[in-house]
Motif scaffolding. Structure first.
Motif, PDB file in Angstrom:
ATOM      1  N   ALA A 183       0.822  -1.261   0.041  1.00 17.54           N
ATOM      2  CA  ALA A 183      -0.007  -0.062  -0.013  1.00 17.54           C
ATOM      3  C   ALA A 183       0.857   1.286   0.041  1.00 17.54           C
ATOM      4  O   ALA A 183       0.676   2.133  -0.729  1.00 17.54           O
ATOM      5  CB  ALA A 183      -1.044   0.042   1.159  1.00 17.54           C
ATOM      6  N   ASN A 184       1.897   1.302   0.745  1.00 17.32           N
ATOM      7  CA  ASN A 184       2.818   2.533   0.801  1.00 17.32           C
ATOM      8  C   ASN A 184       4.231   2.162   0.863  1.00 17.32           C
ATOM      9  O   ASN A 184       5.116   1.705   1.847  1.00 17.32           O
ATOM     10  CB  ASN A 184       2.516   3.476   2.275  1.00 17.32           C
ATOM     11  N   PRO A 185       4.705   2.019  -0.150  1.00 20.10           N
ATOM     12  CA  PRO A 185       5.985   1.698  -0.432  1.00 20.10           C
ATOM     13  C   PRO A 185       7.151   2.590   0.485  1.00 20.10           C
ATOM     14  O   PRO A 185       8.278   2.351   0.518  1.00 20.10           O
ATOM     15  CB  PRO A 185       6.420   1.471  -1.854  1.00 20.10           C
ATOM     16  N   ALA A 186       6.622   3.793   0.542  1.00 21.90           N
ATOM     17  CA  ALA A 186       7.698   4.708   1.398  1.00 21.90           C
ATOM     18  C   ALA A 186       7.818   4.303   2.868  1.00 21.90           C
ATOM     19  O   ALA A 186       8.719   4.532   3.394  1.00 21.90           O
ATOM     20  CB  ALA A 186       7.185   6.138   1.460  1.00 21.90           C
ATOM     21  N   LEU A 223       0.538  -5.094   3.263  1.00 23.60           N
ATOM     22  CA  LEU A 223       1.349  -5.955   2.195  1.00 23.60           C
ATOM     23  C   LEU A 223       0.234  -6.995   1.894  1.00 23.60           C
ATOM     24  O   LEU A 223      -0.286  -7.770   2.908  1.00 23.60           O
ATOM     25  CB  LEU A 223       2.513  -6.396   2.722  1.00 23.60           C
ATOM     26  N   VAL A 224      -0.093  -7.083   0.575  1.00 24.61           N
ATOM     27  CA  VAL A 224      -0.756  -8.450   0.022  1.00 24.61           C
ATOM     28  C   VAL A 224      -0.275  -9.300  -0.792  1.00 24.61           C
ATOM     29  O   VAL A 224       0.346  -8.717  -1.710  1.00 24.61           O
ATOM     30  CB  VAL A 224      -2.348  -7.514  -0.293  1.00 24.61           C
ATOM     31  N   THR A 225      -0.551 -10.372  -0.521  1.00 28.40           N
ATOM     32  CA  THR A 225       0.086 -11.598  -1.484  1.00 28.40           C
ATOM     33  C   THR A 225      -0.930 -12.431  -2.176  1.00 28.40           C
ATOM     34  O   THR A 225      -1.939 -12.564  -1.389  1.00 28.40           O
ATOM     35  CB  THR A 225       1.035 -12.255  -0.829  1.00 28.40           C
ATOM     36  N   PHE A 226      -0.941 -12.582  -3.496  1.00 29.45           N
ATOM     37  CA  PHE A 226      -2.097 -13.382  -4.227  1.00 29.45           C
ATOM     38  C   PHE A 226      -1.349 -14.680  -4.752  1.00 29.45           C
ATOM     39  O   PHE A 226      -0.359 -14.431  -5.272  1.00 29.45           O
ATOM     40  CB  PHE A 226      -2.586 -12.269  -5.220  1.00 29.45           C
ATOM     41  N   SER A 227      -2.077 -15.728  -4.343  1.00 25.28           N
ATOM     42  CA  SER A 227      -1.556 -16.951  -5.664  1.00 25.28           C
ATOM     43  C   SER A 227      -2.886 -17.415  -5.799  1.00 25.28           C
ATOM     44  O   SER A 227      -4.013 -17.182  -5.713  1.00 25.28           O
ATOM     45  CB  SER A 227      -0.867 -17.893  -4.191  1.00 25.28           C
ATOM     46  N   ASP A 228      -2.767 -18.688  -6.487  1.00 23.39           N
ATOM     47  CA  ASP A 228      -3.984 -19.198  -6.961  1.00 23.39           C
ATOM     48  C   ASP A 228      -4.844 -19.877  -6.152  1.00 23.39           C
ATOM     49  O   ASP A 228      -5.746 -19.929  -6.319  1.00 23.39           O
ATOM     50  CB  ASP A 228      -3.432 -20.429  -8.067  1.00 23.39           C
ATOM     51  N   ALA A 229      -4.157 -20.030  -4.840  1.00 22.79           N
ATOM     52  CA  ALA A 229      -5.020 -20.651  -3.928  1.00 22.79           C
ATOM     53  C   ALA A 229      -5.423 -19.704  -2.715  1.00 22.79           C
ATOM     54  O   ALA A 229      -6.443 -20.277  -1.947  1.00 22.79           O
ATOM     55  CB  ALA A 229      -4.207 -21.929  -3.098  1.00 22.79           C
TER      56      ALA A 229
END
Length: 158
Positions: A60-63, A87-93
């Motif tokens: 969301a905020n890389p600073a 921080l959000v991670t996306f996978s197929d599952a």
């Protein structure tokens, strides 16, 4: 645009909506992971091992905190400045949701007693101001203050 790219973009939008759950937003979609907090010091990094290979990673905020992809299942999260970001991670599952809390560097001489364990946060509310103070234990089990951060109000309420 390919169908898989469209699906990833839809998953990203769904994940960002699901991230609003931590802020009192709508319910998370089925299969979403519970919110996890990551604590790290400013200018330090932490390895995050994922259960499933990531297809997409969003900060969301890389600073405040940034991420480097080491492999599909290993991320390096880097504390850039004091604060809290998502921080959000996306996978197929699954979709993984993380609050990344970046605190100031320890205020004590770290070499005197090595620190151990995850930081413990204490929220302090004074009228309409909210701060979070971070502590951990050294090897003698004494509490050591790491520092504090001002908690900003939700961006949607501004």
């Amino acid at each position: 645009m390919t169908r898989s790219r469209v699906n990833r973009m839809l998953a990203l939008a769904a994940g960002l909506l699901a991230g609003a759950v931590a802020l009192g937003g709508p319910a998370a979609p089925a299969g979403a992971q519970t919110l996890t907090r990551l604590y790290l010091s400013k200018d330090k990094s932490q390895v995050l091992d994922l259960r499933q290979p990531a297809a997409t990673v969003a900060v969301a905020n890389p600073a405040i905190a940034d991420v480097q992809v080491i492999s599909p299942t290993r991320l390096l999260v880097i504390g850039r400045s004091v604060g809290v970001t998502s921080l959000v991670t996306f996978s197929d599952a699954a979709v993984g949701h993380y609050d990344v809390v970046v605190h100031p560097a320890p205020m004590v001489e770290v070499a005197a007693q090595p620190l151990q364990g995850a930081p413990h946060g204490v929220l302090v509310q004074r009228a309409d101001k909210l701060t979070e103070h971070f502590f951990t234990r050294d090897t003698t089990q004494q509490w050591v203050e790491l520092g504090s951060v001002k908690v900003e109000p939700d961006a949607g309420k501004k």
